[in-house]
Design an enzyme around this catalytic site. Structure first.
Site, PDB file in Angstrom:
ATOM      1  N   ASP A 118      34.872  51.052  48.595  1.00 13.35           N
ATOM      2  CA  ASP A 118      35.627  50.962  47.349  1.00 13.35           C
ATOM      3  C   ASP A 118      36.769  51.948  47.510  1.00 13.35           C
ATOM      4  O   ASP A 118      36.523  53.151  47.674  1.00 13.35           O
ATOM      5  CB  ASP A 118      34.730  51.343  46.161  1.00 13.35           C
ATOM      6  CG  ASP A 118      35.491  51.273  44.838  1.00 13.35           C
ATOM      7  OD1 ASP A 118      34.857  51.010  43.803  1.00 13.35           O
ATOM      8  OD2 ASP A 118      36.726  51.494  44.854  1.00 13.35           O
ATOM      9  N   TYR A 175      50.455  45.976  36.547  1.00  9.46           N
ATOM     10  CA  TYR A 175      50.506  45.763  38.000  1.00  9.46           C
ATOM     11  C   TYR A 175      51.871  46.196  38.536  1.00  9.46           C
ATOM     12  O   TYR A 175      51.965  46.936  39.508  1.00  9.46           O
ATOM     13  CB  TYR A 175      50.266  44.271  38.286  1.00  9.46           C
ATOM     14  CG  TYR A 175      50.393  43.848  39.724  1.00  9.46           C
ATOM     15  CD1 TYR A 175      51.379  42.932  40.106  1.00  9.46           C
ATOM     16  CD2 TYR A 175      49.533  44.324  40.702  1.00  9.46           C
ATOM     17  CE1 TYR A 175      51.486  42.511  41.421  1.00  9.46           C
ATOM     18  CE2 TYR A 175      49.641  43.908  42.025  1.00  9.46           C
ATOM     19  CZ  TYR A 175      50.614  42.998  42.368  1.00  9.46           C
ATOM     20  OH  TYR A 175      50.735  42.583  43.689  1.00  9.46           O
TER      21      TYR A 175
END
Ligand code: VAH
Length: 321
Positions: free
Chosen positions: A54, A144
């Site tokens: 991760d 984003y």
């Protein structure tokens, strides 16, 4: 000897980039990683070195880099535009927290290079929409896009403050036939080909006249590796190269498909992703990428459509999709 870690190897770009890098640098010199264990099994079945990772876990990242003596990191882990609007704090954690981890570990372990992609999502409605310049207004309206602008600035900071070789490209919409994209606004440009083959029809979530910069995956991989292999001393830009290949509306895309599937029908039901697409440019000026590291795309819309329909059609015949 390059030892390359690809983060986000289960994603649309990462899942193909791993194999391209293995061809060039050798199977033992490329380590795939992703937070998704199932993806890991598939990659391992194909012979890849794989680690569950991760990107928000800096200690785990550092351990993997030490275990394999990694000296180059390519970070493809990201929460894309559409999912980001539903989960903005997750997008920040992964896109920015993950990026900071990659840059810090890159600095600590004196990596040769860190490649961290940006996107045309870094642009916003105030940006000139046609032939968008390399240097221009960056006021995105998505989380984003905010993470992409901040990521470009952070990457360039690590170049000038720490001398770390950080590179990045502002990817357009990427179209491919290997791994479905996950949660982007440009996903329609991939879905349409699968639906054309399977059902001869598609309901698109953006309007017919929506025009965006797009690139076929072979060109995406070529741009990524060409920049990765470029001579650092010739780069005037670092984490934010505009790269272009083509620009088309959904209507033009549908017409290209109809040349090969005449009975294909398209309808339009715009959703929230229309508002995102409306803030992005129609086309980009990628002259800096062409001048500084020789960028040159190969695929246009029809060449892409022919190849997409061929590959997806073969998968459909074999019952794979
Ligand atoms: C998205 N595929 O749609 C990504 C990409 C330019 C768009 O960054 O979010």
């Amino acid at each position: 000897m390059k030892k390359i870690l690809v983060i986000g190897s289960a994603g649309q770009i990462g899942s193909e980039l791993v194999f391209k890098l293995r061809e060039i640098y050798g199977d033992d010199n490329v380590v795939a990683s992703d937070k998704c264990p199932n993806a890991g099994k598939k990659l391992q079945e194909k012979g890849c070195l794989f680690e569950i990772l991760d990107v928000t876990d800096r200690d785990a990242l550092r351990e993997i880099c030490k275990k394999y003596e990694i000296n180059n990191i390519i970070n493809m882990a990201a929460i894309l535009s559409a999912v980001g609007e539903k989960k903005p704090t997750l997008a920040w954690d992964v896109n920015m927290g993950g990026l900071l981890n990659v840059l810090e570990v890159g600095r600590e372990l004196a990596m040769e290079q860190v490649l961290v992609p940006s996107s045309i999502a870094a642009f916003g409605p105030e940006t000139p929409a046609d032939n968008t310049p390399q240097e221009t207004i960056l006021r995105p309206k998505t989380i984003y896009g905010v993470t992409k602008v901040a990521g470009e600035l952070l990457g360039d900071y690590y170049v000038q403050r720490f001398g770390l070789d950080v590179r990045g490209l502002r990817y357009p919409g990427i179209i491919s036939n290997e791994t479905l994209p996950g949660g982007g606004t440009t996903d329609y440009a991939v879905e349409i080909y699968y639906e054309a083959i399977k059902n001869k029809k598609y309901t698109c979530f953006v309007k017919e006249d929506t025009r965006l910069p797009m690139m076929y995956m072979p060109d995406c991989l070529k741009a990524t590796i060409d920049l990765f292999q470029a001579d650092f001393s010739k780069l005037k830009h670092h984490a934010d190269f505009n790269v272009g290949a083509m620009s088309f509306t959904v209507g033009e895309l549908a017409a290209s498909i109809k040349k090969y599937i005449p009975e294909f029908k398209i309808s339009y039901e715009p959703d929230f992703r229309q508002d995102i697409a409306d803030t992005w440019p129609n086309s980009v000026d990628d002259s800096c990428a062409r001048e500084e590291w020789g960028w040159k795309p190969s695929y246009d819309l029809d060449a892409m459509t022919q190849d997409m329909l061929k590959v997806i059609g073969e998968k459909y015949e074999k019952g794979l999709i």
